[in-house]
Design an enzyme around this catalytic site. Structure first.
Site, short mmCIF file in Angstrom:
data_model
loop_
_atom_site.label_atom_id
_atom_site.label_comp_id
_atom_site.label_asym_id
_atom_site.label_seq_id
_atom_site.Cartn_x
_atom_site.Cartn_y
_atom_site.Cartn_z
N ARG A 1 0.81 15.81 1.17
CA ARG A 1 1.40 14.83 0.38
C ARG A 1 2.24 13.93 1.48
NH1 ARG A 1 1.87 11.58 -3.95
NH2 ARG A 1 4.02 11.29 -4.95
N HIS B 1 1.72 -0.32 -0.29
CA HIS B 1 0.78 -0.14 -1.21
C HIS B 1 1.40 0.56 -2.73
CE1 HIS B 1 -3.15 1.57 -2.97
NE2 HIS B 1 -2.53 2.91 -2.97
N ASP B 2 2.46 1.00 -2.36
CA ASP B 2 3.14 1.57 -3.78
C ASP B 2 3.96 0.40 -4.43
OD1 ASP B 2 2.52 4.06 -3.82
OD2 ASP B 2 4.51 4.93 -3.29
N SER C 1 -5.07 1.27 -6.98
CA SER C 1 -5.26 2.42 -6.16
C SER C 1 -6.40 3.12 -6.82
CB SER C 1 -4.14 3.30 -5.96
OG SER C 1 -4.47 4.13 -4.81
N ASP D 1 0.11 -3.45 2.42
CA ASP D 1 -0.87 -2.26 2.09
C ASP D 1 -1.69 -1.85 3.02
OD1 ASP D 1 -2.48 -0.40 0.64
OD2 ASP D 1 -2.45 -1.69 -1.11
#
Length: 362
Positions: free
Chosen positions: A216, A343-344, A147, A310
């Protein structure tokens, strides 16, 4: 230089007398906080952290770092073989110079807040390079990150190709897409419109916690795939539906609210804003010529790792970057990891992709 030993892990801070930013502005007495782990005899590997990460990639037994599942003795990045260094990025809020740091030269200890000049990914990498020199490290076996960390890895390859042997770029592309910038714009709006933000001059008692929590929550939606949300929550109910608008009727709502609230306890809103701006600005070809010409500066080993689902850095774009890089003569490998984490994915399921990293750095 301040150094602390905790078991086999060393943490410390390096101070750079003067740093000239990409903007031309000079900062004095710039501090970078770092963590160093592994064998001193091993070739150094630099780890670059993501947006809300920090220098504690390895951590300790009691307080494991954010990549300890990947980096440990006998791990995919083996601390018996390698010396691993991680810096908290310039602009961060975990010990490196950032909005919460005292303004250099002022005895009052007043923090920069939003008076800090804007920081770019290139600035992050340039300061890391200077800090490594002060630590006595003259060459890196590899630079690895995902990232925002992957963005830094790409800049390392372009800025200092002779300083490193190989790179591992995870969940990152040559530039941040408009789609990614769109989510950053919403997150930024949430913070700066919080009644307590006060142009960045907030206090602990009047803290823009609501705006930061919403930012967040927005980020969490982009970090995970729709499949993961659907599989994890199944529209599970939490409290009765239909009483009032602030009710938390579903578990997915509760999860996001919890993640937002938890984040406000560990991260600075101004730092979050600065790092979002750095991500928006990221484009390795900007001001350097065509992307192919820029990629031709690094023709060594390039490992690209993408993650299924992602949203921010789609696999097709990572693959396209690899094809272009291969065309200019680099030794490029591309892998797509099957995952529901999106993505994580680079922060979990190490058994699926850890061996790719291991093969690249070993």
């Amino acid at each position: 230089m301040v150094i602390t030993h905790i078991g086999n892990t060393v943490t410390g801070k390096v101070t750079l007398p003067t740093v000239t930013l990409e903007s031309g502005i000079q900062l004095k007495n710039v501090t970078l906080a770092y963590e160093k782990a592994g064998t001193k005899l091993g070739d150094p590997i630099l780890i670059c952290h993501a947006l809300t990460g920090n220098q504690h990639a390895v951590g300790t037994e009691k307080e494991p770092g954010w990549w300890r599942g990947l980096i440990h003795h006998g791990g995919h990045i083996d601390l018996n073989k390698h010396q691993v260094i991680t810096f908290n990025v310039l602009g961060g809020c975990n010990g490196s110079t950032g909005p919460t740091s005292p303004v250099s030269g002022e005895e009052s200890g007043t923090p920069y807040r939003t008076d800090l000049p804007f920081i770019s990914v290139r600035d992050m990498v340039n300061t890391q390079r200077l800090a490594l020199e002060l630590l006595g490290i003259k060459h890196l076996r590899a630079v690895v990150g995902g990232s925002l960390g992957g963005m830094q890895v790409l800049e390392w390859a372009i800025l200092y190709p002779d300083f490193i042997d190989r790179i591992v770029v995870m969940a990152a592309t040559s530039e941040l897409s408009d789609y990614g910038m769109a989510y950053n714009a919403i997150a930024r709006k949430a913070i700066v419109e919080d009644k307590n933000w006060n142009m960045g001059y907030y206090s602990e008692t009047q803290f823009p916690s609501s705006g930061l929590a919403i930012a967040r929550m927005i980020g969490m939606i982009t970090y995970r795939s729709d499949r993961l949300f659907n599989q994890r929550f199944h529209r599970e109910e939490k409290d009765p539906w239909g009483g009032f608008h602030k009710e938390v009727a579903y578990q997915v709502e509760s999860y996001l609210l919890y993640q937002g609230e938890k984040f406000t306890k560990r991260f600075d809103p101004n730092s979050y804003l600065y790092l979002l701006k750095a991500m928006d600005h990221h484009d390795i070809a900007k001001g350097r010529g065509s992307l192919k010409d820029v990629l031709s500066r690094f023709k060594k080993k390039v490992e690209l790792v993408a993650f299924e689902g992602d949203l921010l850095y789609p696999s097709d774009e990572v693959k396209r970057l690899g094809q272009l890089w291969r065309e200019v003569g680099a030794d490029v490998s591309f892998n797509e990891v099957e995952t529901v984490f999106g993505h994580d994915g680079f922060l979990t399921e190490y058994e699926k992709w850890g061996n790719i990293v291991k093969a690249a750095v070993d």
